[in-house]
Write a protein that holds these residues in place. Structure first.
Motif, short mmCIF file in Angstrom:
data_model
loop_
_atom_site.label_atom_id
_atom_site.label_comp_id
_atom_site.label_asym_id
_atom_site.label_seq_id
_atom_site.Cartn_x
_atom_site.Cartn_y
_atom_site.Cartn_z
N LEU A 31 26.98 -36.26 59.44
CA LEU A 31 25.54 -36.46 59.41
C LEU A 31 24.21 -36.65 60.34
O LEU A 31 23.58 -36.00 59.82
N CYS A 32 25.08 -38.37 61.27
CA CYS A 32 23.97 -37.45 62.89
C CYS A 32 23.47 -36.75 63.04
O CYS A 32 22.40 -36.35 63.15
N ARG A 33 24.43 -36.38 63.77
CA ARG A 33 24.71 -35.42 64.16
C ARG A 33 24.25 -33.85 63.75
O ARG A 33 22.89 -33.85 64.61
N LEU A 34 24.36 -33.38 62.77
CA LEU A 34 23.79 -32.52 61.89
C LEU A 34 21.98 -32.80 61.94
O LEU A 34 20.82 -32.26 62.65
N MET A 35 21.70 -33.71 61.16
CA MET A 35 20.23 -33.94 60.79
C MET A 35 19.27 -33.96 62.17
O MET A 35 18.84 -33.09 62.69
N VAL A 36 19.97 -34.84 63.29
CA VAL A 36 19.23 -34.51 64.77
C VAL A 36 19.41 -32.98 65.31
O VAL A 36 18.45 -32.95 65.76
N GLU A 37 20.69 -32.12 65.46
CA GLU A 37 20.83 -31.00 66.16
C GLU A 37 19.58 -30.73 65.11
O GLU A 37 18.63 -29.22 65.72
N GLU A 38 19.12 -30.60 64.38
CA GLU A 38 18.60 -29.37 62.87
C GLU A 38 17.18 -29.35 63.04
O GLU A 38 15.96 -29.38 63.98
N ASP A 39 17.40 -31.40 63.80
CA ASP A 39 15.23 -31.56 63.97
C ASP A 39 14.89 -31.00 65.39
O ASP A 39 14.00 -30.66 66.16
N ILE A 40 16.43 -31.16 66.54
CA ILE A 40 15.78 -30.08 68.07
C ILE A 40 15.65 -28.18 67.64
O ILE A 40 14.55 -28.18 68.41
N LYS A 41 16.53 -28.06 67.12
CA LYS A 41 16.31 -26.47 66.72
C LYS A 41 14.79 -26.08 65.93
O LYS A 41 14.49 -24.98 65.86
N ARG A 42 14.65 -27.11 65.03
CA ARG A 42 13.39 -26.65 64.68
C ARG A 42 11.83 -26.70 65.42
O ARG A 42 11.35 -26.01 65.48
N TYR A 43 11.99 -27.62 66.60
CA TYR A 43 11.07 -28.46 67.82
C TYR A 43 11.13 -26.77 68.39
O TYR A 43 10.07 -26.67 69.26
N GLU A 44 12.58 -26.24 68.85
CA GLU A 44 12.41 -24.87 69.79
C GLU A 44 12.39 -24.06 68.77
O GLU A 44 11.46 -23.31 70.19
N SER A 45 12.46 -23.75 68.03
CA SER A 45 12.34 -22.54 67.84
C SER A 45 10.76 -23.09 67.18
O SER A 45 9.57 -21.29 68.47
N LYS A 46 9.52 -23.78 67.53
CA LYS A 46 8.71 -23.93 67.28
C LYS A 46 7.69 -23.84 68.06
O LYS A 46 6.89 -23.11 69.34
N LEU A 47 8.24 -24.21 69.90
CA LEU A 47 8.27 -23.75 71.14
C LEU A 47 8.36 -22.41 71.28
O LEU A 47 7.39 -22.41 72.34
N SER A 48 8.82 -22.05 71.11
CA SER A 48 9.52 -20.63 71.61
C SER A 48 7.97 -19.92 71.12
O SER A 48 7.57 -18.91 71.59
N ASP A 49 8.29 -19.93 69.69
CA ASP A 49 6.86 -19.48 68.95
C ASP A 49 5.30 -19.29 69.71
O ASP A 49 5.16 -18.50 69.86
N TYR A 50 5.19 -20.70 70.26
CA TYR A 50 4.20 -21.27 70.91
C TYR A 50 4.02 -20.43 72.34
O TYR A 50 3.07 -19.81 73.02
N MET A 51 5.67 -20.24 72.84
CA MET A 51 5.50 -19.62 74.43
C MET A 51 4.81 -17.81 73.80
O MET A 51 4.30 -17.49 75.36
N GLY A 52 5.92 -17.33 73.04
CA GLY A 52 5.20 -16.01 72.89
C GLY A 52 3.83 -15.98 72.88
O GLY A 52 3.35 -14.85 73.61
N VAL A 53 2.62 -16.85 71.98
CA VAL A 53 1.86 -16.13 71.91
C VAL A 53 1.44 -16.69 72.98
O VAL A 53 0.46 -16.06 73.74
N MET A 54 1.70 -17.68 73.73
CA MET A 54 1.09 -17.36 75.60
C MET A 54 1.11 -16.61 76.20
O MET A 54 -0.11 -15.93 77.05
N VAL A 55 2.23 -16.49 75.78
CA VAL A 55 2.77 -15.04 77.20
C VAL A 55 1.72 -13.97 76.39
O VAL A 55 1.24 -13.08 76.92
N GLU A 56 1.67 -13.43 75.29
CA GLU A 56 0.53 -12.45 74.66
C GLU A 56 -0.56 -12.85 75.02
O GLU A 56 -1.53 -11.82 75.14
N ALA A 57 -0.47 -13.72 74.60
CA ALA A 57 -2.53 -13.95 75.55
C ALA A 57 -2.80 -13.78 77.51
O ALA A 57 -3.88 -14.40 77.10
N GLY A 58 -1.73 -13.50 77.68
CA GLY A 58 -1.32 -13.43 79.07
C GLY A 58 -2.11 -15.13 79.81
O GLY A 58 -2.25 -15.49 81.02
N LYS A 59 -1.12 -16.24 79.08
CA LYS A 59 -2.12 -17.81 79.65
C LYS A 59 -0.61 -17.64 80.56
O LYS A 59 0.59 -17.87 79.72
#
Ligand code: G4F
Length: 349
Positions: free
Chosen positions: A321-349
């Motif tokens: 349970l502890c592992r599943l919860m922390v891994e899922e939160d890491i995954k959620r933030y990683e996917s938000k980060l990669s969306d954000y990086m994608g937007v920055m690249v598209e915007a040429g920043k």
């Protein structure tokens, strides 16, 4: 029919019932923000028939029960955050206590064959009178939430005995998951650790009482227990728990380990801190703001009756349970980060 469909348990139960071929009517409170995010994450939003619903409006409970005459009614709606019940004791008493009586009255009047599940809670044991706690252990609630739930519990038992309503009470010990709200301690811990791990925050996690002990299982296992209760010949009350108990400090340690921190504890009481052995960085500190006016120090349940009669057994261990919860939160933030990086690249920043 499920009240509290937008909460952690509502989502898992709806998915469980849909997988069994049920038609699911989900009742939700209009006006709540981010209402359907959990149902979307489960991928079941378009499979549920949704009705807006206010637990304190007797007329709309009557209307919905009259309209659907559900075979099974799971009451998962509540003001479920114990700490908030000292700030909102009257609302908590009305929703978590009287709200249940409204539903029972509507069932008695318009659909007496409906099988009813009441989400009772280990908070009713409060200042525990016996270790481990079981169905026959005397109650001693320690919060307005626990007191309100105790009324709801006994009125459900009373409607079973007075009017022959098929009312079951599940005395559920703490059950968590990646879908848990961030106001509860487990998810608060895993969410913050994930942010620390990805360097999205630098400040330590601030917690209250690290010594309180809880019996934590996975919500997915517990919704199966709710369903099993309504499949029996006779209505009854059952404890669902793991039989293991761990201090909050231990949950922090375990979840931290799952994301690569090795915490050592220093100091006592409000001066206690948790430091990462490898980096010397403070990961956790105590903030008295999170202490409660009265605390439930120890919960550990005896699930023998549910195991013997329902054939119920939790499948997901505490460490998992502890592992599943922390891994899922890491995954959620990683996917938000990669969306954000994608937007920055598209915007040429
Ligand atoms: O995660 P919690 O807020 O859950 P609590 O109070 O045990 O209630 C949960 O389980 C009940 C079943 O026993 C349900 F009926 C209820 O609806 C809810 O789902 O707090 C757990 C423990 C407490 O002892 C609290 O004092 O963690 C301690 N704690 C320490 N620091 C904290 C914090 N709790 C929260 N929420 N936030 C903290 O910073």
């Amino acid at each position: 029919m499920i009240t509290g469909i937008t909460g952690q348990d509502g989502g898992y139960l709806a998915k469980f019932l849909l997988d069994k071929g049920y038609r699911v009517i989900g009742l939700y409170r209009r006006g709540a923000t981010d209402t359907f995010s959990k149902l979307k994450e489960h991928g079941i939003l378009d499979k549920i028939e949704l009705e807006d619903f206010e637990l304190l409006e007797f007329s709309n409970i009557c209307r919905l029960i009259k309209k659907y005459k559900p075979d099974e009614f799971y009451n998962l709606a509540a003001q479920s955050f114990v700490a908030a019940s000292w700030q909102e004791p009257i609302y908590t008493a009305q929703a978590d206590g009287m709200g249940v009586l409204y539903i029972l009255e509507a069932i008695r009047e318009f659909s007496p064959k409906t099988k009813f599940y009441q989400a009772s809670t280990s908070e009713m044991f409060g200042k525990v009178q016996e270790i481990p706690q079981k169905e026959t252990t005397p109650f001693y609630p320690r919060s307005p939430y626990g007191c309100a739930k105790l009324f709801a519990h006994w009125i459900s038992v009373n409607y079973r005995e007075s009017f022959g309503i098929f009312a079951c009470c599940g005395i559920l010990f703490n059950h968590e998951s990646p879908m848990r709200g961030k106001e509860f301690v487990t998810r608060k811990i895993t969410d913050h650790l994930a942010k620390l791990k990805l360097n999205l925050v630098q400040k330590p996690l601030e917690l209250g009482n690290l010594n309180a002990k809880r019996d934590w299982g996975h919500a997915l296992d517990y919704v199966e227990g709710m369903w099993l209760m309504l499949q029996q010949e006779k209505p009854d009350t059952y404890v669902l728990s793991t039989g293991e108990t761990h201090p909050i400090r231990d949950f922090v340690q375990e979840a931290a380990r799952a994301c690569g921190f090795d915490i050592i504890w220093q100091g006592d009481g409000i001066d206690e801190i948790g430091i990462d052995r490898n980096t010397n960085k403070t990961i956790v500190k105590v903030n008295p703001k999170f202490f409660r006016p009265a605390e439930v120090e120890l919960l550990v349940g005896d699930p023998s009756k549910a195991q013997e009669i329902l054939g119920w057994k939790r499948k997901i261990s505490y460490k998992e349970l502890c592992r599943l919860m922390v891994e899922e939160d890491i995954k959620r933030y990683e996917s938000k980060l990669s969306d954000y990086m994608g937007v920055m690249v598209e915007a040429g920043k």
